[in-house]
Scaffold this active site. Structure first.
Site, PDB file in Angstrom:
ATOM      1  N   THR A   3     -15.006  37.579   8.678  1.00 39.29           N
ATOM      2  CA  THR A   3     -15.043  37.804  10.125  1.00 39.29           C
ATOM      3  C   THR A   3     -15.965  36.787  10.760  1.00 39.29           C
ATOM      4  O   THR A   3     -17.179  36.963  10.805  1.00 39.29           O
ATOM      5  CB  THR A   3     -15.515  39.236  10.424  1.00 39.29           C
ATOM      6  OG1 THR A   3     -16.663  39.516   9.617  1.00 39.29           O
ATOM      7  CG2 THR A   3     -14.416  40.242  10.133  1.00 39.29           C
ATOM      8  N   ASP A  24       0.849  -1.196   0.000  1.00 44.14           N
ATOM      9  CA  ASP A  24       0.000   0.000   0.000  1.00 44.14           C
ATOM     10  C   ASP A  24       0.884   1.245   0.000  1.00 44.14           C
ATOM     11  O   ASP A  24       2.068   1.181   0.346  1.00 44.14           O
ATOM     12  CB  ASP A  24      -0.971   0.014   1.187  1.00 44.14           C
ATOM     13  CG  ASP A  24      -0.276   0.116   2.543  1.00 44.14           C
ATOM     14  OD1 ASP A  24       0.830  -0.450   2.709  1.00 44.14           O
ATOM     15  OD2 ASP A  24      -0.836   0.778   3.441  1.00 44.14           O
ATOM     16  N   GLU A  68      -0.066  -0.954   5.878  1.00 44.17           N
ATOM     17  CA  GLU A  68       1.008  -0.393   6.705  1.00 44.17           C
ATOM     18  C   GLU A  68       0.825   1.101   6.902  1.00 44.17           C
ATOM     19  O   GLU A  68       1.012   1.625   8.003  1.00 44.17           O
ATOM     20  CB  GLU A  68       2.375  -0.672   6.054  1.00 44.17           C
ATOM     21  CG  GLU A  68       3.557  -0.512   7.015  1.00 44.17           C
ATOM     22  CD  GLU A  68       4.031   0.926   7.177  1.00 44.17           C
ATOM     23  OE1 GLU A  68       4.723   1.199   8.176  1.00 44.17           O
ATOM     24  OE2 GLU A  68       3.738   1.778   6.334  1.00 44.17           O
ATOM     25  N   HIS A  84       6.078   9.912   1.289  1.00 42.57           N
ATOM     26  CA  HIS A  84       4.875  10.569   1.823  1.00 42.57           C
ATOM     27  C   HIS A  84       4.658  11.977   1.248  1.00 42.57           C
ATOM     28  O   HIS A  84       3.722  12.659   1.642  1.00 42.57           O
ATOM     29  CB  HIS A  84       4.880  10.669   3.362  1.00 42.57           C
ATOM     30  CG  HIS A  84       4.845   9.350   4.047  1.00 42.57           C
ATOM     31  ND1 HIS A  84       4.357   9.179   5.328  1.00 42.57           N
ATOM     32  CD2 HIS A  84       5.203   8.098   3.637  1.00 42.57           C
ATOM     33  CE1 HIS A  84       4.449   7.904   5.682  1.00 42.57           C
ATOM     34  NE2 HIS A  84       4.966   7.231   4.664  1.00 42.57           N
TER      35      HIS A  84
HETATM   36  N1  BES Z   1       8.642   3.094   5.618  1.00 46.60           N
HETATM   37  C1  BES Z   1       8.014   3.888   6.612  1.00 46.60           C
HETATM   38  C2  BES Z   1       8.735   3.829   7.952  1.00 46.60           C
HETATM   39  C3  BES Z   1      10.077   4.471   7.995  1.00 46.60           C
HETATM   40  C4  BES Z   1      10.250   5.776   7.601  1.00 46.60           C
HETATM   41  C5  BES Z   1      11.153   3.772   8.483  1.00 46.60           C
HETATM   42  C6  BES Z   1      11.492   6.373   7.664  1.00 46.60           C
HETATM   43  C7  BES Z   1      12.384   4.352   8.538  1.00 46.60           C
HETATM   44  C8  BES Z   1      12.553   5.647   8.122  1.00 46.60           C
HETATM   45  C9  BES Z   1       6.587   3.435   6.795  1.00 46.60           C
HETATM   46  O1  BES Z   1       5.940   3.171   5.585  1.00 46.60           O
HETATM   47  C10 BES Z   1       5.805   4.505   7.482  1.00 46.60           C
HETATM   48  O2  BES Z   1       5.562   5.515   6.873  1.00 46.60           O
HETATM   49  N2  BES Z   1       5.398   4.268   8.737  1.00 46.60           N
HETATM   50  C11 BES Z   1       4.537   5.142   9.434  1.00 46.60           C
HETATM   51  C12 BES Z   1       3.912   4.323  10.525  1.00 46.60           C
HETATM   52  C13 BES Z   1       2.504   4.644  10.880  1.00 46.60           C
HETATM   53  C14 BES Z   1       1.554   4.761   9.733  1.00 46.60           C
HETATM   54  C15 BES Z   1       1.993   3.671  11.917  1.00 46.60           C
HETATM   55  C16 BES Z   1       5.301   6.295  10.036  1.00 46.60           C
HETATM   56  O3  BES Z   1       6.474   6.166  10.410  1.00 46.60           O
HETATM   57  O4  BES Z   1       4.715   7.392  10.123  1.00 46.60           O
HETATM   58 MN    MN Z   2       7.071   2.050   4.343  1.00 43.69          MN
HETATM   59 MN    MN Z   3       5.323   5.102   4.711  1.00 44.48          MN
END
Ligand code: BES
Ligand code: MN
Ligand code: MN
Length: 455
Positions: free
Chosen positions: A315, A88, A153, A427
């Site tokens: 306002t 995902d 995830e 992201h």
């Molecule tokens: N791949 C990331 C986690 C990550 C980011 C590991 C940077 C190491 C370095 C993962 O897909 C992610 O975004 N995890 C979320 C977790 C949450 C949705 C529970 C996060 O870290 O915000």
């Molecule tokens: Mn990830």
């Molecule tokens: Mn991620």
């Protein structure tokens, strides 16, 4: 082994075309309108896993998105790797900031741009190609392999823990391998031995049953936007310290050994500021930037909404205000305990002038392993063979909640073998993956199976 590496080198361009097909599926788990795309992506992964020669491939249904499973268990006597990744991806907004469409992967300057390129489709695909190279070349792998790919995830893995608890026997293994993190910097491969945990909240305030004229009512009625900002400003002080009573009680202090090791890492604060357009860094007093993101907990506002936000002026005294607030946790903070402390504090600091609603969202535990773990060391040798450079050992600020579940439920150590770069926009708009890291990552993955197979 040489055959396998040759195969990977010869097929380099084909891999990119195939990865483009995977990246074309908008498997955004956060948005209900992509439900069918998420399933289509699970099917795509399962088909690909069958095609490369994995066995027992299929989807496990959950109350949410399916988990893709496949294995190859023909290396009797050799260790078993449990590989975890996620298919995902995050939503793409703001769409107008993308230079090319997020689901039409585009190669520019040696990088492939698409949502999911680095997080995590590209890194999952890297392993599938290493597996394919073994199975197509010699018909066998040097290790036993079980693969699970998750489709939730990015929305907190709500159904994964139960799947793991319900399939303890089927998931028996010796080590977990995950490629869902980054390398320290371009040309500086790394192995990650620690992740932060997470608790996530939404806070809603209501000050009146409807928006009010700010001339007629302003001054007599509390403004939820204002109240919310006052509450938020009581959560952290100016030196970056979180003011929730008890918040730091279980935090493991930074070890001198780590502090010294990290001080010599090639981290350039000037470049960091420039790369991300940061005027001046901010963080807890007494800690460096790496320490602040790797071993110190934090509290952040992830979203803030109240009143009139369109063009021009209006306002109005808003009826409601909303904030999304999360905390990153470090060993040995317990997400549930921290969530209770946060909720209690928010209830205490909320004035009687507003109605308060606190909603607890997903979370996950922090994780850390020792880097002298033999599997972590094996991963280090594999990275060295794939990237031609000895990796450094790092921790990361992000969270992968399932890593602690693997430890607690299955008793398994994890090896975090990530090849994303800090500036690859996970992201964010224009997510990308460096194609030479992708290629070296396939070679390193092949070496990793070989290294673990020797144990
Ligand atoms: N791949 C990331 C986690 C990550 C980011 C590991 C940077 C190491 C370095 C993962 O897909 C992610 O975004 N995890 C979320 C977790 C949450 C949705 C529970 C996060 O870290 O915000
Ligand atoms: Mn990830
Ligand atoms: Mn991620």
């Amino acid at each position: 082994m040489d055959n396998v590496i040759d195969f990977i080198n010869v097929n380099r361009d084909r891999y990119i075309d195939e990865l483009k097909a995977l990246l074309a599926i908008p498997s955004v788990s956060a948005l209900p309108e992509h439900k069918d795309d998420v399933r289509r992506c699970a099917d795509w992964c399962a088909d690909e896993m069958r095609r490369i020669g994995l066995q027992n491939v299929g989807l496990f249904e959950t109350p949410g998105n399916p988990i893709v499973y496949g294995d190859w268990l023909g290396a009797s006597g050799a260790p078993t790797i449990l590989f975890y990744g996620h298919y995902d991806v995050q939503p793409v907004d703001p769409l107008n900031l993308w230079d090319s469409p997020p689901f039409e992967a585009t190669v520019r300057d040696g990088e492939i741009y698409a949502r999911g390129a680095a997080d995590d489709k590209g890194q999952v695909f890297m392993h599938l190609k290493a597996i394919e190279a073994y199975l197509k070349q010699g018909g066998r792998l040097p290790v036993n392999l079980k693969i699970i790919l998750e489709g939730e995830e990015e929305v907190g893995s709500e159904n994964l823990d139960e799947f793991i608890r319900g399939h303890k026997n089927e998931l028996k293994a010796d080590v977990v391998v995950i490629s869902d993190s980054g390398m320290f910097a371009r040309g500086v491969p790394s192995i990650c031995y620690g992740l932060r945990g997470l608790v996530y909240f939404q806070i809603d305030l209501r000050g009146s049953s409807t928006d009010l004229h700010s001339g007629s009512f302003g001054g007599a009625v509390a403004n939820p936007g204002f109240v919310l900002s006052q509450m938020i400003s009581q959560m952290k002080d100016r030196s970056g310290r979180i003011k929730i009573p008890g918040f730091y009680d279980d935090v493991v202090a930074l070890q001198d050994e780590e502090r010294q090791a990290w001080a010599s890492l090639p981290f350039n604060e000037k470049k960091y500021k420039k790369d991300f357009g940061i005027p001046k860094l901010f963080g807890e007093t007494g800690y460096t930037t790496l320490e602040r993101t790797w071993v110190r907990p934090t509290l952040e506002v992830n979203g803030l909404l109240s009143g009139f936000t369109g063009e021009g002026a209006k306002t109005v005294l808003p009826a409601v205000a909303m904030a999304k607030i999360s905390m990153r946790l470090v060993p040995n903070q317990e997400p549930n305990k921290i969530a209770d402390l946060f909720q209690k504090y928010v209830e205490e600091i909320a004035p009687k002038t507003v109605q308060l609603k606190v909603t607890r969202m997903h979370g996950g535990k922090p994780w850390m392993t020792s880097y002298d773990n033999p599997y972590v060391q094996a991963a280090g040798r594999a990275i060295e063979k794939g990237f031609g450079r000895t990796p450094i050992f790092t921790r990361e600020g992000g969270s992968i909640p399932v890593v602690s579940t693997f430890q607690e439920e299955l008793g398994l150590p994890s090896v975090l073998f990530g090849v994303g770069l800090p500036d690859e926009n996970a992201h964010a708009p224009n997510e990308k993956l460096d194609l030479s890291n992708f290629h070296n990552g396939i070679i390193a993955s092949a070496h990793l199976y070989d290294e673990i197979g020797r144990r």
